[in-house]
Design an enzyme around this catalytic site. Sequence first.
Site, PDB file in Angstrom:
ATOM      1  N   ASP A 180       0.823  -1.214   0.000  1.00  0.00           N
ATOM      2  CA  ASP A 180       0.000   0.000   0.000  1.00  0.00           C
ATOM      3  C   ASP A 180       0.854   1.260   0.000  1.00  0.00           C
ATOM      4  OD1 ASP A 180      -1.289  -2.359   1.463  1.00  0.00           O
ATOM      5  OD2 ASP A 180      -3.037  -1.129   1.032  1.00  0.00           O
ATOM      6  N   TYR A 212      -2.116   4.140  -6.327  1.00  0.00           N
ATOM      7  CA  TYR A 212      -3.316   4.872  -5.902  1.00  0.00           C
ATOM      8  C   TYR A 212      -3.742   5.918  -6.934  1.00  0.00           C
ATOM      9  CZ  TYR A 212      -3.177   2.529  -1.417  1.00  0.00           C
ATOM     10  OH  TYR A 212      -3.198   1.568  -0.443  1.00  0.00           O
ATOM     11  N   ASN A 246      -6.838  -3.942  -4.425  1.00  0.00           N
ATOM     12  CA  ASN A 246      -8.061  -3.340  -4.957  1.00  0.00           C
ATOM     13  C   ASN A 246      -7.786  -2.078  -5.769  1.00  0.00           C
ATOM     14  OD1 ASN A 246      -7.439  -2.591  -2.126  1.00  0.00           O
ATOM     15  ND2 ASN A 246      -9.036  -1.053  -2.422  1.00  0.00           N
ATOM     16  N   HIS A 331      -3.643  -9.601  -0.825  1.00  0.00           N
ATOM     17  CA  HIS A 331      -3.811  -8.193  -0.454  1.00  0.00           C
ATOM     18  C   HIS A 331      -4.673  -8.015   0.795  1.00  0.00           C
ATOM     19  CE1 HIS A 331      -3.754  -3.938  -0.770  1.00  0.00           C
ATOM     20  NE2 HIS A 331      -5.063  -3.870  -0.852  1.00  0.00           N
ATOM     21  N   HIS A 341     -11.650  -2.314   7.018  1.00  0.00           N
ATOM     22  CA  HIS A 341     -11.611  -3.574   6.265  1.00  0.00           C
ATOM     23  C   HIS A 341     -11.832  -4.812   7.160  1.00  0.00           C
ATOM     24  CE1 HIS A 341     -10.372  -1.109   2.996  1.00  0.00           C
ATOM     25  NE2 HIS A 341      -9.175  -0.879   3.449  1.00  0.00           N
ATOM     26  N   HIS A 368      -3.535  -3.860   2.527  1.00  0.00           N
ATOM     27  CA  HIS A 368      -4.908  -3.353   2.514  1.00  0.00           C
ATOM     28  C   HIS A 368      -5.226  -2.470   3.719  1.00  0.00           C
ATOM     29  CE1 HIS A 368      -8.775  -3.114   0.715  1.00  0.00           C
ATOM     30  NE2 HIS A 368      -9.403  -3.971   1.477  1.00  0.00           N
ATOM     31  N   VAL A 369      -4.969  -2.954   4.907  1.00  0.00           N
ATOM     32  CA  VAL A 369      -5.180  -2.150   6.114  1.00  0.00           C
ATOM     33  C   VAL A 369      -3.923  -1.298   6.315  1.00  0.00           C
ATOM     34  CG1 VAL A 369      -5.615  -2.187   8.587  1.00  0.00           C
ATOM     35  CG2 VAL A 369      -6.617  -3.946   7.101  1.00  0.00           C
ATOM     36  N   HIS A 370      -4.100   0.003   6.448  1.00  0.00           N
ATOM     37  CA  HIS A 370      -2.954   0.913   6.481  1.00  0.00           C
ATOM     38  C   HIS A 370      -2.386   1.008   7.894  1.00  0.00           C
ATOM     39  CE1 HIS A 370      -4.967   2.819   2.722  1.00  0.00           C
ATOM     40  NE2 HIS A 370      -4.419   1.632   2.482  1.00  0.00           N
TER      41      HIS A 370
HETATM   42 FE   LIG Z   1      -6.239  -2.124  -0.482  1.00  0.00          FE
END
Ligand SMILES: [Fe+2]
Length: 482
Positions: A180, A212, A246, A331, A341, A368-370
């Site tokens: 990410d 992004y 994603n 991911h 999420h 995925h999770v920041h």
């Molecule tokens: Fe993501």
Amino acid sequence: MCLADIQLLRYTWLLWLPVASSGNIKARHVVFPIMKVCRGGITSHFVRNDYLSLDMPIDSDVFRVPPGYNVPQQVHITQGDNEGKGVIISWITADEPGSSIVLYWAENSEFKSQAQGFYLTYKYFNYSSGYIHHCNVENLEFDTKYYYEVGIGNTTRQFWFKTPPQAGPDVPYTFGLIGDLGQTYNSNTTLTHYELSSAKGKTILYVGDLSYADDYPFHDNVRWDTWGRFIERIAAYQPWIWTAGNHEIDFAPELGESRPFKPYRSRYHVPYRASGSTSPLWYSIKRASAYIIVMSSYSAFGKYTPQYKWLEKELPKVNRTETPWLIVLMHSPIYNSYVNHYMEGEPVRAVYEKWFVEYKVDVVFAGHVHAYERSKRVSNIEYNIVNGLCRPTNNPSAPIYITIGDGGNLEGLATAMTEPQPSYSAFREASFGHGIFDIKNRSHAYFSWNRNQDGYAVEADSIWLRNRYWGSSEEASLAALR
Ligand SMILES: [Fe+2]
């Protein structure tokens, strides 16, 4: 009263003491409230300053186009075959196709070889890509430094990479973990910390969500180009093993863009055919003593789907006497205790977790999770609709799940956590950073997490992993002593 309750009481006591007392208690008051132990593991409540979660301006030096007409830019490499003797070299020329040839030679060699690649272009809404070149350089020697050159005439550029040692059970190897990433000031700090780390990662396992660009109006693909130039300083010199997230889907029928993963699949090629996969979104490679399986959280994964059928055949093929370390990349995490999420990985867990346990996967990395999170060795595979057995329980055959989606993108940190910390969660903290997975031999590996606010050599979390296949055997113990 359990240990967790005692810890919570102790926490409250320390908050009260500074009011009634003085002296060195004050210092203890500062330290303890940032770390809380509850029924799960450790939650660090230190709130990191998030002000740098802005994309760097488009004229930033890290996005600079290299000087010269049609000069190759956005150079990046990944493994090009199943065993590590091949490299896919990719780059973009902006003005015209130019040459897709790569010139390469081993260090200390007089003889130069060349490989012929190809180029492609794509359009996305109102954006037209440059000429995206991909060249698969094959049949290299193991454990050898190679120089390579792309471009023609006065606009050639030269880089180098090192092939991995031949696969073997006690071949030490060091992987970096990044996810990410995006292209903010924090992203830049993450890359710099990885570059300057004394751990000297040799290959990056990238757990998805790259540029992004889709956060911009019309999915402005110019931000795919800036990202490609941003990561070149590392990606041209060591392979990044790609996982789709994603933010790679780019599904926007309102823009007339209904082919998922179009920019990602055009720009970032992977050696999926070498592992019998029919899609670049799931594949495997061997590298040194690791067998790495890349999965797609955003492709069909249920029974009878291509991904399911591939993994069903793939897992029994892993030879743990050759590659003891079995690593899965995906991911969306399947054990995540952040609010952001939460439960998104549950459908994948329901389908695949039993295989991860059966085949003794060592570690599953996700993004995925920041934020950062490390699980205990748990599984939740007993449920059969009528028995009510639907809680994670300790399982020595289960992987450790590590969420490392903390590269530093423009969406900021995931700070909200489910409370109390679930029993499966060993450590969690909402800070940006990167990971290092350092394989020592067939039985032991060391994972560490570096947060961006610390020095390059500081480990904010770390754990020794015993290999699930070899970790308890006598032979492995002897190997560890050699
Ligand atoms: Fe993501």
